[in-house]
Design a protein around this motif. Structure first.
Motif, PDB file in Angstrom:
ATOM      1  N   ASP A 197       0.970  -1.178  -0.141  1.00 39.51           N
ATOM      2  CA  ASP A 197       0.135  -0.105   0.002  1.00 39.51           C
ATOM      3  C   ASP A 197       1.002   1.318   0.058  1.00 39.51           C
ATOM      4  OD1 ASP A 197      -2.419   1.580   0.423  1.00 39.51           O
ATOM      5  OD2 ASP A 197      -2.064   1.814   2.051  1.00 39.51           O
ATOM      6  N   ASN A 198       1.045   1.868  -1.197  1.00 35.10           N
ATOM      7  CA  ASN A 198       2.056   2.877  -1.535  1.00 35.10           C
ATOM      8  C   ASN A 198       1.517   4.339  -1.265  1.00 35.10           C
ATOM      9  OD1 ASN A 198       4.352   4.562  -1.986  1.00 35.10           O
ATOM     10  ND2 ASN A 198       4.753   3.467  -4.044  1.00 35.10           N
ATOM     11  N   GLY A 199       1.318   4.957  -0.206  1.00 37.06           N
ATOM     12  CA  GLY A 199       0.879   6.360  -0.067  1.00 37.06           C
ATOM     13  C   GLY A 199       1.746   7.397  -0.512  1.00 37.06           C
ATOM     14  N   LEU A 200       2.723   7.069  -1.070  1.00 40.10           N
ATOM     15  CA  LEU A 200       4.033   8.022  -1.665  1.00 40.10           C
ATOM     16  C   LEU A 200       3.945   7.883  -3.244  1.00 40.10           C
ATOM     17  CD1 LEU A 200       6.429   7.965   1.224  1.00 40.10           C
ATOM     18  CD2 LEU A 200       4.586   9.552   0.860  1.00 40.10           C
ATOM     19  N   ARG A 201       3.262   6.910  -3.735  1.00 34.80           N
ATOM     20  CA  ARG A 201       3.398   6.896  -5.185  1.00 34.80           C
ATOM     21  C   ARG A 201       3.071   8.212  -5.957  1.00 34.80           C
ATOM     22  NH1 ARG A 201       0.620   2.424  -8.975  1.00 34.80           N
ATOM     23  NH2 ARG A 201       1.169   3.203 -10.787  1.00 34.80           N
ATOM     24  N   ASP A 202       3.739   8.977  -6.727  1.00 31.92           N
ATOM     25  CA  ASP A 202       3.808  10.180  -7.436  1.00 31.92           C
ATOM     26  C   ASP A 202       2.527  10.230  -8.075  1.00 31.92           C
ATOM     27  OD1 ASP A 202       5.954  11.433  -6.332  1.00 31.92           O
ATOM     28  OD2 ASP A 202       7.091  11.022  -8.141  1.00 31.92           O
ATOM     29  N   PHE A 203       1.589  10.974  -7.953  1.00 30.24           N
ATOM     30  CA  PHE A 203       0.270  11.159  -8.811  1.00 30.24           C
ATOM     31  C   PHE A 203      -0.876  10.149  -8.444  1.00 30.24           C
ATOM     32  CE2 PHE A 203       3.588  13.562 -11.094  1.00 30.24           C
ATOM     33  CZ  PHE A 203       3.178  14.911 -11.080  1.00 30.24           C
ATOM     34  N   GLY A 204      -0.433   9.250  -7.614  1.00 30.17           N
ATOM     35  CA  GLY A 204      -1.553   8.226  -7.187  1.00 30.17           C
ATOM     36  C   GLY A 204      -2.745   8.890  -6.696  1.00 30.17           C
ATOM     37  N   ILE A 205      -3.746   8.426  -6.837  1.00 27.10           N
ATOM     38  CA  ILE A 205      -5.047   8.888  -6.407  1.00 27.10           C
ATOM     39  C   ILE A 205      -5.341   9.177  -4.865  1.00 27.10           C
ATOM     40  CG2 ILE A 205      -7.932   8.663  -6.564  1.00 27.10           C
ATOM     41  CD1 ILE A 205      -6.412   9.618  -9.140  1.00 27.10           C
ATOM     42  N   GLY A 206      -4.762   8.214  -4.083  1.00 30.37           N
ATOM     43  CA  GLY A 206      -4.599   8.168  -2.965  1.00 30.37           C
ATOM     44  C   GLY A 206      -3.472   8.619  -2.154  1.00 30.37           C
ATOM     45  N   SER A 207      -2.511   9.226  -2.659  1.00 29.06           N
ATOM     46  CA  SER A 207      -1.181   9.534  -2.436  1.00 29.06           C
ATOM     47  C   SER A 207      -1.310  10.892  -1.674  1.00 29.06           C
ATOM     48  CB  SER A 207      -0.225   9.677  -3.427  1.00 29.06           C
ATOM     49  OG  SER A 207       0.033   8.648  -4.150  1.00 29.06           O
ATOM     50  N   GLY A 208      -0.283  11.236  -0.707  1.00 30.22           N
ATOM     51  CA  GLY A 208      -0.327  12.582  -0.114  1.00 30.22           C
ATOM     52  C   GLY A 208       0.969  12.449   0.871  1.00 30.22           C
ATOM     53  N   PRO A 209       1.450  13.600   1.313  1.00 27.95           N
ATOM     54  CA  PRO A 209       2.753  13.670   2.011  1.00 27.95           C
ATOM     55  C   PRO A 209       2.250  13.283   3.674  1.00 27.95           C
ATOM     56  CG  PRO A 209       1.684  15.815   1.870  1.00 27.95           C
ATOM     57  CD  PRO A 209       0.796  14.681   0.891  1.00 27.95           C
ATOM     58  N   PHE A 210       0.946  13.384   4.029  1.00 32.38           N
ATOM     59  CA  PHE A 210       0.451  13.061   5.355  1.00 32.38           C
ATOM     60  C   PHE A 210      -1.260  12.275   5.153  1.00 32.38           C
ATOM     61  CE2 PHE A 210      -0.187  17.398   4.818  1.00 32.38           C
ATOM     62  CZ  PHE A 210      -1.461  17.628   5.000  1.00 32.38           C
ATOM     63  N   ASP A 211      -1.703  11.831   6.122  1.00 35.91           N
ATOM     64  CA  ASP A 211      -2.997  11.145   5.949  1.00 35.91           C
ATOM     65  C   ASP A 211      -4.040  11.886   6.664  1.00 35.91           C
ATOM     66  OD1 ASP A 211      -2.702  10.825   8.687  1.00 35.91           O
ATOM     67  OD2 ASP A 211      -2.887   8.544   8.855  1.00 35.91           O
ATOM     68  N   ALA A 212      -5.163  11.509   6.845  1.00 35.47           N
ATOM     69  CA  ALA A 212      -6.325  12.219   7.420  1.00 35.47           C
ATOM     70  C   ALA A 212      -6.007  12.767   8.811  1.00 35.47           C
ATOM     71  CB  ALA A 212      -7.452  11.729   7.122  1.00 35.47           C
ATOM     72  N   GLU A 213      -5.102  12.412   9.337  1.00 35.25           N
ATOM     73  CA  GLU A 213      -4.863  12.699  10.719  1.00 35.25           C
ATOM     74  C   GLU A 213      -3.319  13.457  10.953  1.00 35.25           C
ATOM     75  OE1 GLU A 213      -6.850   9.359  13.542  1.00 35.25           O
ATOM     76  OE2 GLU A 213      -5.164   8.688  12.460  1.00 35.25           O
TER      77      GLU A 213
END
Length: 290
Positions: A197-213
Protein backbone atom coordinates in the motif's frame (compact mmCIF):
# COMPACT_ATOMS: atom_id res chain seq x y z
CA UNK A 1 -17.23 28.07 19.32
CA UNK A 2 -20.60 26.33 19.10
CA UNK A 3 -19.04 23.50 17.09
CA UNK A 4 -16.23 23.03 19.63
CA UNK A 5 -18.70 23.08 22.51
CA UNK A 6 -20.87 20.46 20.80
CA UNK A 7 -17.82 18.22 20.43
CA UNK A 8 -16.95 18.65 24.11
CA UNK A 9 -20.53 17.90 25.17
CA UNK A 10 -20.65 14.64 23.20
CA UNK A 11 -17.09 13.51 24.03
CA UNK A 12 -18.24 11.98 27.31
CA UNK A 13 -20.28 9.43 25.37
CA UNK A 14 -17.39 8.28 23.16
CA UNK A 15 -14.70 5.65 23.69
CA UNK A 16 -11.67 6.44 25.88
CA UNK A 17 -8.83 7.99 23.88
CA UNK A 18 -5.73 5.79 23.81
CA UNK A 19 -3.53 7.85 21.49
CA UNK A 20 -1.89 11.25 21.13
CA UNK A 21 -2.24 13.58 18.17
CA UNK A 22 0.95 14.10 16.15
CA UNK A 23 2.74 17.40 16.54
CA UNK A 24 4.32 19.50 13.85
CA UNK A 25 7.05 17.64 12.00
CA UNK A 26 8.46 16.87 8.55
CA UNK A 27 6.48 15.03 5.89
CA UNK A 28 7.84 13.03 2.96
CA UNK A 29 7.86 14.47 -0.55
CA UNK A 30 5.32 13.16 -3.04
CA UNK A 31 3.94 14.67 -6.24
CA UNK A 32 0.18 15.30 -6.03
CA UNK A 33 -0.25 18.46 -8.13
CA UNK A 34 0.77 19.29 -11.70
CA UNK A 35 -0.23 22.71 -12.98
CA UNK A 36 -0.77 21.29 -16.48
CA UNK A 37 -3.87 19.49 -15.19
CA UNK A 38 -5.41 22.77 -14.03
CA UNK A 39 -4.40 24.74 -17.11
CA UNK A 40 -5.65 22.11 -19.57
CA UNK A 41 -8.48 23.65 -21.65
CA UNK A 42 -11.84 21.90 -21.43
CA UNK A 43 -12.04 21.80 -25.23
CA UNK A 44 -8.79 19.80 -25.30
CA UNK A 45 -10.26 17.27 -22.90
CA UNK A 46 -13.33 16.98 -25.12
CA UNK A 47 -11.07 16.44 -28.14
CA UNK A 48 -9.38 13.54 -26.34
CA UNK A 49 -12.75 11.90 -25.80
CA UNK A 50 -13.75 12.36 -29.43
CA UNK A 51 -10.42 11.02 -30.67
CA UNK A 52 -10.85 7.88 -28.60
CA UNK A 53 -14.43 7.35 -29.75
CA UNK A 54 -13.40 7.79 -33.40
CA UNK A 55 -10.41 5.46 -33.01
CA UNK A 56 -12.53 2.70 -31.46
CA UNK A 57 -15.37 3.11 -33.98
CA UNK A 58 -12.89 2.72 -36.83
CA UNK A 59 -11.59 -0.54 -35.35
CA UNK A 60 -14.78 -2.01 -33.88
CA UNK A 61 -17.87 -0.97 -35.85
CA UNK A 62 -21.05 -1.31 -33.86
CA UNK A 63 -19.42 -1.04 -30.43
CA UNK A 64 -21.11 1.51 -28.19
CA UNK A 65 -18.55 3.59 -26.27
CA UNK A 66 -18.86 6.09 -23.44
CA UNK A 67 -15.82 8.18 -22.43
CA UNK A 68 -15.66 10.22 -19.23
CA UNK A 69 -12.73 12.46 -18.28
CA UNK A 70 -13.00 13.76 -14.71
CA UNK A 71 -10.86 16.62 -13.38
CA UNK A 72 -10.79 17.58 -9.72
CA UNK A 73 -8.58 19.81 -7.61
CA UNK A 74 -8.46 20.90 -4.01
CA UNK A 75 -6.42 21.27 -0.86
CA UNK A 76 -6.19 19.14 2.28
CA UNK A 77 -5.51 20.93 5.58
CA UNK A 78 -5.06 19.18 8.93
CA UNK A 79 -4.93 21.18 12.18
CA UNK A 80 -4.97 19.68 15.68
CA UNK A 81 -4.61 20.70 19.33
CA UNK A 82 -1.02 19.37 19.49
CA UNK A 83 0.19 22.28 17.35
CA UNK A 84 0.12 20.57 13.97
CA UNK A 85 -0.81 22.52 10.84
CA UNK A 86 -0.22 20.82 7.51
CA UNK A 87 -1.49 21.42 3.99
CA UNK A 88 -1.05 20.00 0.50
CA UNK A 89 -2.77 20.48 -2.86
CA UNK A 90 -4.04 17.80 -5.21
CA UNK A 91 -5.10 17.84 -8.87
CA UNK A 92 -6.49 14.68 -10.42
CA UNK A 93 -7.36 13.86 -14.02
CA UNK A 94 -8.83 10.46 -14.81
CA UNK A 95 -10.13 8.90 -18.02
CA UNK A 96 -12.76 6.16 -17.96
CA UNK A 97 -13.92 4.41 -21.13
CA UNK A 98 -16.81 1.93 -21.12
CA UNK A 99 -17.76 -0.07 -24.19
CA UNK A 100 -20.76 -2.30 -24.84
CA UNK A 101 -20.61 -5.26 -27.21
CA UNK A 102 -23.91 -6.86 -28.24
CA UNK A 103 -23.29 -10.40 -29.45
CA UNK A 104 -25.45 -13.25 -28.14
CA UNK A 105 -25.69 -11.23 -24.95
CA UNK A 106 -24.20 -8.06 -23.50
CA UNK A 107 -20.48 -7.70 -22.74
CA UNK A 108 -19.16 -4.59 -20.99
CA UNK A 109 -15.59 -3.45 -21.56
CA UNK A 110 -13.92 -0.98 -19.18
CA UNK A 111 -10.62 0.87 -19.53
CA UNK A 112 -8.97 3.47 -17.31
CA UNK A 113 -5.98 5.82 -17.30
CA UNK A 114 -4.74 8.12 -14.55
CA UNK A 115 -3.63 11.35 -16.25
CA UNK A 116 -2.87 13.29 -13.06
CA UNK A 117 0.80 13.71 -14.05
CA UNK A 118 -0.32 16.02 -16.86
CA UNK A 119 0.44 13.49 -19.60
CA UNK A 120 -1.91 13.06 -22.56
CA UNK A 121 -3.89 9.81 -22.80
CA UNK A 122 -2.48 6.97 -24.90
CA UNK A 123 -5.39 6.95 -27.34
CA UNK A 124 -3.88 4.24 -29.56
CA UNK A 125 -3.10 1.88 -26.70
CA UNK A 126 -6.55 2.26 -25.14
CA UNK A 127 -8.20 1.63 -28.53
CA UNK A 128 -5.99 -1.45 -29.02
CA UNK A 129 -7.06 -2.92 -25.69
CA UNK A 130 -10.75 -2.24 -26.34
CA UNK A 131 -10.49 -3.78 -29.81
CA UNK A 132 -8.78 -6.89 -28.43
CA UNK A 133 -11.47 -7.41 -25.82
CA UNK A 134 -14.27 -6.76 -28.33
CA UNK A 135 -12.87 -9.48 -30.60
CA UNK A 136 -12.74 -11.89 -27.68
CA UNK A 137 -16.27 -10.91 -26.63
CA UNK A 138 -17.65 -11.78 -30.05
CA UNK A 139 -16.07 -15.23 -30.11
CA UNK A 140 -17.75 -18.11 -28.29
CA UNK A 141 -15.56 -20.34 -26.15
CA UNK A 142 -16.82 -23.51 -24.54
CA UNK A 143 -15.25 -25.46 -21.69
CA UNK A 144 -16.34 -28.65 -20.04
CA UNK A 145 -16.37 -28.80 -16.27
CA UNK A 146 -12.86 -29.25 -14.95
CA UNK A 147 -9.78 -27.62 -13.46
CA UNK A 148 -8.01 -25.02 -15.60
CA UNK A 149 -5.24 -22.45 -15.26
CA UNK A 150 -6.56 -18.91 -14.77
CA UNK A 151 -4.98 -15.57 -15.73
CA UNK A 152 -6.37 -12.43 -14.07
CA UNK A 153 -5.85 -9.31 -16.18
CA UNK A 154 -5.10 -5.96 -14.48
CA UNK A 155 -8.74 -4.86 -14.76
CA UNK A 156 -9.82 -7.87 -12.66
CA UNK A 157 -7.00 -7.85 -10.10
CA UNK A 158 -8.71 -5.31 -7.75
CA UNK A 159 -11.62 -7.72 -7.32
CA UNK A 160 -9.16 -10.52 -6.58
CA UNK A 161 -7.33 -8.44 -3.97
CA UNK A 162 -10.39 -6.90 -2.31
CA UNK A 163 -10.76 -9.56 0.44
CA UNK A 164 -7.10 -9.04 1.36
CA UNK A 165 -7.49 -5.25 1.58
CA UNK A 166 -10.41 -5.76 3.96
CA UNK A 167 -8.49 -8.30 6.02
CA UNK A 168 -5.45 -6.05 6.53
CA UNK A 169 -7.57 -3.16 7.83
CA UNK A 170 -6.66 -2.47 11.44
CA UNK A 171 -10.34 -1.91 12.28
CA UNK A 172 -10.94 -5.59 11.57
CA UNK A 173 -8.11 -6.49 13.93
CA UNK A 174 -9.54 -4.21 16.63
CA UNK A 175 -12.91 -5.94 16.28
CA UNK A 176 -11.24 -9.35 16.32
CA UNK A 177 -12.82 -10.44 13.03
CA UNK A 178 -9.88 -10.47 10.59
CA UNK A 179 -8.70 -13.93 9.52
CA UNK A 180 -5.16 -12.48 9.51
CA UNK A 181 -5.01 -12.00 13.29
CA UNK A 182 -1.95 -13.78 14.74
CA UNK A 183 -0.72 -14.52 11.19
CA UNK A 184 1.98 -11.83 11.00
CA UNK A 185 5.24 -13.34 9.79
CA UNK A 186 3.56 -16.39 8.27
CA UNK A 187 3.75 -17.47 4.62
CA UNK A 188 0.15 -17.06 3.47
CA UNK A 189 0.55 -16.38 -0.27
CA UNK A 190 2.81 -17.65 -3.02
CA UNK A 191 6.40 -16.43 -2.67
CA UNK A 192 6.07 -14.60 -6.01
CA UNK A 193 3.43 -12.23 -4.58
CA UNK A 194 4.37 -8.93 -2.94
CA UNK A 195 1.55 -6.48 -2.19
CA UNK A 196 2.19 -2.91 -1.05
CA UNK A 197 0.00 0.00 0.00
CA UNK A 198 2.00 2.93 -1.34
CA UNK A 199 0.80 6.29 -0.07
CA UNK A 200 3.86 7.96 -1.63
CA UNK A 201 3.27 7.01 -5.26
CA UNK A 202 3.64 10.13 -7.40
CA UNK A 203 0.24 11.30 -8.67
CA UNK A 204 -1.50 8.31 -7.12
CA UNK A 205 -5.19 8.93 -6.46
CA UNK A 206 -4.72 8.09 -2.77
CA UNK A 207 -1.26 9.66 -2.35
CA UNK A 208 -0.25 12.51 -0.06
CA UNK A 209 2.55 13.64 2.24
CA UNK A 210 0.34 12.87 5.26
CA UNK A 211 -2.92 11.09 6.01
CA UNK A 212 -6.23 12.47 7.30
CA UNK A 213 -4.79 12.80 10.83
CA UNK A 214 -1.53 14.49 9.84
CA UNK A 215 0.57 11.34 10.24
CA UNK A 216 3.21 11.05 7.47
CA UNK A 217 2.24 8.72 4.66
CA UNK A 218 4.58 5.87 3.82
CA UNK A 219 4.95 2.74 1.74
CA UNK A 220 3.47 -0.12 3.76
CA UNK A 221 4.40 -3.62 2.61
CA UNK A 222 1.43 -5.88 3.38
CA UNK A 223 2.72 -9.16 1.95
CA UNK A 224 6.43 -9.57 1.29
CA UNK A 225 7.01 -12.51 -1.08
CA UNK A 226 3.90 -14.11 0.34
CA UNK A 227 4.65 -13.40 4.02
CA UNK A 228 2.04 -11.30 5.84
CA UNK A 229 3.84 -8.33 7.40
CA UNK A 230 1.08 -6.42 9.21
CA UNK A 231 -2.11 -4.36 9.29
CA UNK A 232 -2.96 -0.79 8.31
CA UNK A 233 -3.78 1.53 11.24
CA UNK A 234 -5.01 5.00 11.97
CA UNK A 235 -4.38 6.59 15.38
CA UNK A 236 -7.45 5.16 17.13
CA UNK A 237 -7.10 1.57 15.91
CA UNK A 238 -3.35 1.68 16.56
CA UNK A 239 -3.99 2.80 20.12
CA UNK A 240 -6.59 0.08 20.64
CA UNK A 241 -4.17 -2.55 19.30
CA UNK A 242 -1.16 -1.22 21.24
CA UNK A 243 0.85 -0.28 18.16
CA UNK A 244 1.59 2.78 15.99
CA UNK A 245 -0.30 4.38 13.13
CA UNK A 246 0.88 3.38 9.66
CA UNK A 247 -0.23 6.73 8.19
CA UNK A 248 -3.34 5.11 6.73
CA UNK A 249 -6.16 7.30 8.04
CA UNK A 250 -8.86 8.53 5.71
CA UNK A 251 -12.05 10.41 6.46
CA UNK A 252 -15.08 12.18 5.02
CA UNK A 253 -16.86 15.32 6.11
CA UNK A 254 -19.38 13.39 8.19
CA UNK A 255 -17.25 10.57 9.59
CA UNK A 256 -14.42 9.97 12.00
CA UNK A 257 -11.04 8.85 10.63
CA UNK A 258 -10.84 5.21 9.63
CA UNK A 259 -7.88 3.13 8.41
CA UNK A 260 -7.89 2.36 4.70
CA UNK A 261 -5.73 1.78 1.65
CA UNK A 262 -4.18 4.47 -0.54
CA UNK A 263 -2.64 2.94 -3.70
CA UNK A 264 -2.45 -0.87 -3.75
CA UNK A 265 0.50 -2.15 -5.78
CA UNK A 266 1.19 -5.72 -6.88
CA UNK A 267 4.88 -6.23 -7.64
CA UNK A 268 5.47 -7.42 -11.23
CA UNK A 269 6.85 -10.85 -11.94
CA UNK A 270 9.44 -12.01 -14.46
CA UNK A 271 7.14 -13.77 -16.95
CA UNK A 272 5.85 -12.03 -20.09
CA UNK A 273 2.10 -12.16 -20.64
CA UNK A 274 2.46 -13.50 -24.17
CA UNK A 275 4.72 -16.34 -23.00
CA UNK A 276 2.35 -17.28 -20.17
CA UNK A 277 -0.69 -17.24 -22.44
CA UNK A 278 1.14 -19.19 -25.13
CA UNK A 279 1.88 -21.97 -22.66
CA UNK A 280 -1.80 -22.57 -21.90
CA UNK A 281 -3.78 -24.86 -24.20
CA UNK A 282 -7.10 -24.39 -22.40
CA UNK A 283 -7.79 -21.97 -19.57
CA UNK A 284 -9.58 -18.87 -18.37
CA UNK A 285 -8.60 -15.28 -19.11
CA UNK A 286 -10.45 -13.02 -16.65
CA UNK A 287 -10.93 -9.34 -17.43
CA UNK A 288 -13.74 -8.58 -14.98
CA UNK A 289 -15.64 -10.24 -12.15
CA UNK A 290 -19.40 -10.04 -11.72
Amino acid sequence: EALVQAALDTAAFGKPCSFDFPGQGPSPTVKTFDNRVIMLPALKIIDWGRELVDAVRARVPGLKLDVTVARTSGATVVVNSAGLTKRFSRAALQLHATGLVVSEGLVWISEYENLSSGAAPSIGSIADRIEERAILARSRARLVTGTYPVIFMPTAVPDLLYPLTVGVNGKQMEKGVSPLIDKTGQQLLDAKITITDNGLRDFGIGSGPFDAEGVPRRRNVLFDRGVFTGFLFDLATAGACNTESTGSAGRGYTSQPQPGTSNIELAPGDARFEDTLGGIREGLLVYECI
